[in-house]
Design a protein around this motif. Structure first.
Motif, PDB file in Angstrom:
ATOM      1  N   GLN A 190      34.722 -49.152  11.887  1.00  0.00           N
ATOM      2  CA  GLN A 190      35.603 -48.793  12.999  1.00  0.00           C
ATOM      3  C   GLN A 190      35.241 -49.556  14.258  1.00  0.00           C
ATOM      4  N   LEU A 198      38.227 -48.774  -3.370  1.00  0.00           N
ATOM      5  CA  LEU A 198      38.088 -49.760  -2.285  1.00  0.00           C
ATOM      6  C   LEU A 198      38.971 -50.970  -2.537  1.00  0.00           C
ATOM      7  N   ILE A 212      34.600 -40.198   9.211  1.00  0.00           N
ATOM      8  CA  ILE A 212      33.703 -40.629  10.295  1.00  0.00           C
ATOM      9  C   ILE A 212      34.395 -40.303  11.604  1.00  0.00           C
ATOM     10  N   ASN A 248      33.758 -48.121  -6.742  1.00  0.00           N
ATOM     11  CA  ASN A 248      33.819 -48.229  -5.292  1.00  0.00           C
ATOM     12  C   ASN A 248      34.936 -47.350  -4.769  1.00  0.00           C
ATOM     13  N   PHE A 249      34.594 -46.280  -4.079  1.00  0.00           N
ATOM     14  CA  PHE A 249      35.612 -45.392  -3.529  1.00  0.00           C
ATOM     15  C   PHE A 249      35.421 -45.274  -2.031  1.00  0.00           C
ATOM     16  N   ALA A 250      36.533 -45.419  -1.313  1.00  0.00           N
ATOM     17  CA  ALA A 250      36.487 -45.382   0.147  1.00  0.00           C
ATOM     18  C   ALA A 250      37.170 -44.121   0.636  1.00  0.00           C
ATOM     19  N   GLY A 286      34.167 -50.080   6.029  1.00  0.00           N
ATOM     20  CA  GLY A 286      33.378 -49.041   6.682  1.00  0.00           C
ATOM     21  C   GLY A 286      33.513 -47.699   5.994  1.00  0.00           C
ATOM     22  N   ALA A 287      34.706 -47.415   5.442  1.00  0.00           N
ATOM     23  CA  ALA A 287      34.907 -46.141   4.747  1.00  0.00           C
ATOM     24  C   ALA A 287      34.175 -46.117   3.418  1.00  0.00           C
ATOM     25  N   ARG A 288      34.028 -47.287   2.786  1.00  0.00           N
ATOM     26  CA  ARG A 288      33.339 -47.318   1.488  1.00  0.00           C
ATOM     27  C   ARG A 288      31.887 -46.883   1.633  1.00  0.00           C
ATOM     28  N   ALA A 316      30.686 -45.270   4.302  1.00  0.00           N
ATOM     29  CA  ALA A 316      30.618 -44.109   5.193  1.00  0.00           C
ATOM     30  C   ALA A 316      29.807 -44.396   6.451  1.00  0.00           C
ATOM     31  N   GLN A 317      29.986 -45.589   7.021  1.00  0.00           N
ATOM     32  CA  GLN A 317      29.294 -45.978   8.249  1.00  0.00           C
ATOM     33  C   GLN A 317      30.331 -46.222   9.350  1.00  0.00           C
ATOM     34  N   PRO A 318      29.949 -45.980  10.618  1.00  0.00           N
ATOM     35  CA  PRO A 318      30.917 -46.218  11.701  1.00  0.00           C
ATOM     36  C   PRO A 318      31.118 -47.688  12.039  1.00  0.00           C
ATOM     37  N   ASP A 319      30.364 -48.589  11.427  1.00  0.00           N
ATOM     38  CA  ASP A 319      30.423 -50.005  11.816  1.00  0.00           C
ATOM     39  C   ASP A 319      31.799 -50.612  11.582  1.00  0.00           C
ATOM     40  N   ILE A 346      38.129 -51.480   8.219  1.00  0.00           N
ATOM     41  CA  ILE A 346      38.143 -50.019   8.093  1.00  0.00           C
ATOM     42  C   ILE A 346      37.834 -49.608   6.653  1.00  0.00           C
ATOM     43  N   ALA A 347      38.446 -50.329   5.685  1.00  0.00           N
ATOM     44  CA  ALA A 347      38.212 -49.993   4.279  1.00  0.00           C
ATOM     45  C   ALA A 347      36.741 -50.183   3.927  1.00  0.00           C
ATOM     46  N   GLY A 350      38.612 -39.842  -2.733  1.00  0.00           N
ATOM     47  CA  GLY A 350      38.831 -41.063  -1.968  1.00  0.00           C
ATOM     48  C   GLY A 350      39.680 -42.063  -2.731  1.00  0.00           C
ATOM     49  N   ILE A 351      39.877 -43.196  -2.074  1.00  0.00           N
ATOM     50  CA  ILE A 351      40.739 -44.258  -2.588  1.00  0.00           C
ATOM     51  C   ILE A 351      39.844 -45.350  -3.158  1.00  0.00           C
TER      52      ILE A 351
END
Lengths: 102, 166
Positions: free
Chosen positions: A61, A6, B125, B118-120, A52-54, A56-59, A49-50, A3-4
């Motif tokens: 989006q 955050l 999803i 912190n990794f995204a 929510g991706a951190r 891993a929740q759909p909130d 989006i970033a 991953g990237i």
């Protein structure tokens, strides 16, 4: 997949938001000001989006889709106002619309 | 995938800089479309494919087409571009750019302090999870969004009807 970081994602969002803010402050044309507001809204969506991706929740989006709804409503009303102002004042200068009466 | 993120981020920032500095409205809109497509690929890399698709369809598609229609209806032409170019002076950019750069540096400093661990985007999803959450705990937000869109529709319809007193 690692991953990237955050902070990099949020940094892109902050840079885009700052560019949109500069556009709103520096431009005088109403169409360009509305476009800069769109840039700022898109940057806010990117931050959601970033985030929510951190976790891993759909909130994230879901908030992005709500921002998208807001942007669609805002841009339709804003463009209708710009068209009405242009028909009335014959210019797109934001400074020409400082007298709201008549 | 990491490289795709940085390439897309660079494209997004560069095309946004181009979009806010153009004098021709159509050129600025096309750069803005490029910026939004780059943002969509950032969403995809961050593990949000549904949001990436919506960004392309609604933002780069519908909203930008609305802008293009309005620019066509305004029928600005060459004179407006020349006037716009006279408005864009380097002196006008100094103040806003300096103040915004200070604000941006503050946020960047805060992000720098929290950069570790912190990794995204490690997990994707899918649209299914988004939909389940949307019509579960966020059902009221969907209803409110529909009310907002209805208000926007009514307002655009009313404002676009024109002045009938003339």
């Amino acid at each position: 997949m690692a991953g990237i970081p955050l902070s990099h994602g949020l940094l892109v969002a902050v840079v885009l938001f700052a560019l949109g803010l500069v556009g709103v402050l520096a431009r005088r044309n109403l169409v360009f000001m509305l476009m800069s507001i769109e840039i700022m809204l898109n940057a806010a969506g990117l931050a959601f989006i970033a985030g929510g991706a951190r976790w891993a929740q759909p909130d994230g989006q879901i908030m992005f889709i709500l921002v998208l709804t807001l942007a669609a409503a805002e841009v339709s009303v804003g463009l209708a106002l710009i068209l009405a102002l242009y028909h009335r004042l014959e210019t797109l200068d934001a400074d020409a619309a400082d007298k709201l009466k008549g | 995938m990491t490289a795709a993120f940085y390439v897309s981020a660079a494209i997004a920032v560069l095309s946004t800089v181009m979009a806010i500095t153009r004098a021709d409205a159509v050129h600025a809109l096309l750069y803005l479309v490029v910026s939004l497509l780059a943002a969509a690929s950032i969403f995809y890399v961050l593990g949000a494919p549904f949001a990436a698709v919506l960004e392309v369809i609604i933002y780069a598609g519908a909203i930008m087409v609305l802008f293009v229609f309005v620019v066509m209806m305004l029928n600005l032409g060459q004179a407006a571009t020349i006037q716009e170019r006279s408005w864009i002076k380097p002196r006008m950019w100094i103040g806003p750019a300096a103040l915004t750069a200070v604000l941006m540096a503050e946020v960047a400093y805060v992000l720098w302090a929290s950069r570790k661990g912190n990794f995204a985007g490690a997990n994707v999803i899918e649209a299914e999870q988004v939909g389940i959450a949307f019509f579960g705990p966020y059902l009221l937000a969907v209803e409110l969004a529909s009310m907002l869109l209805l208000a926007g529709l009514v307002a655009a319809c009313h404002l676009g009807r024109g002045d009938e007193r003339k």
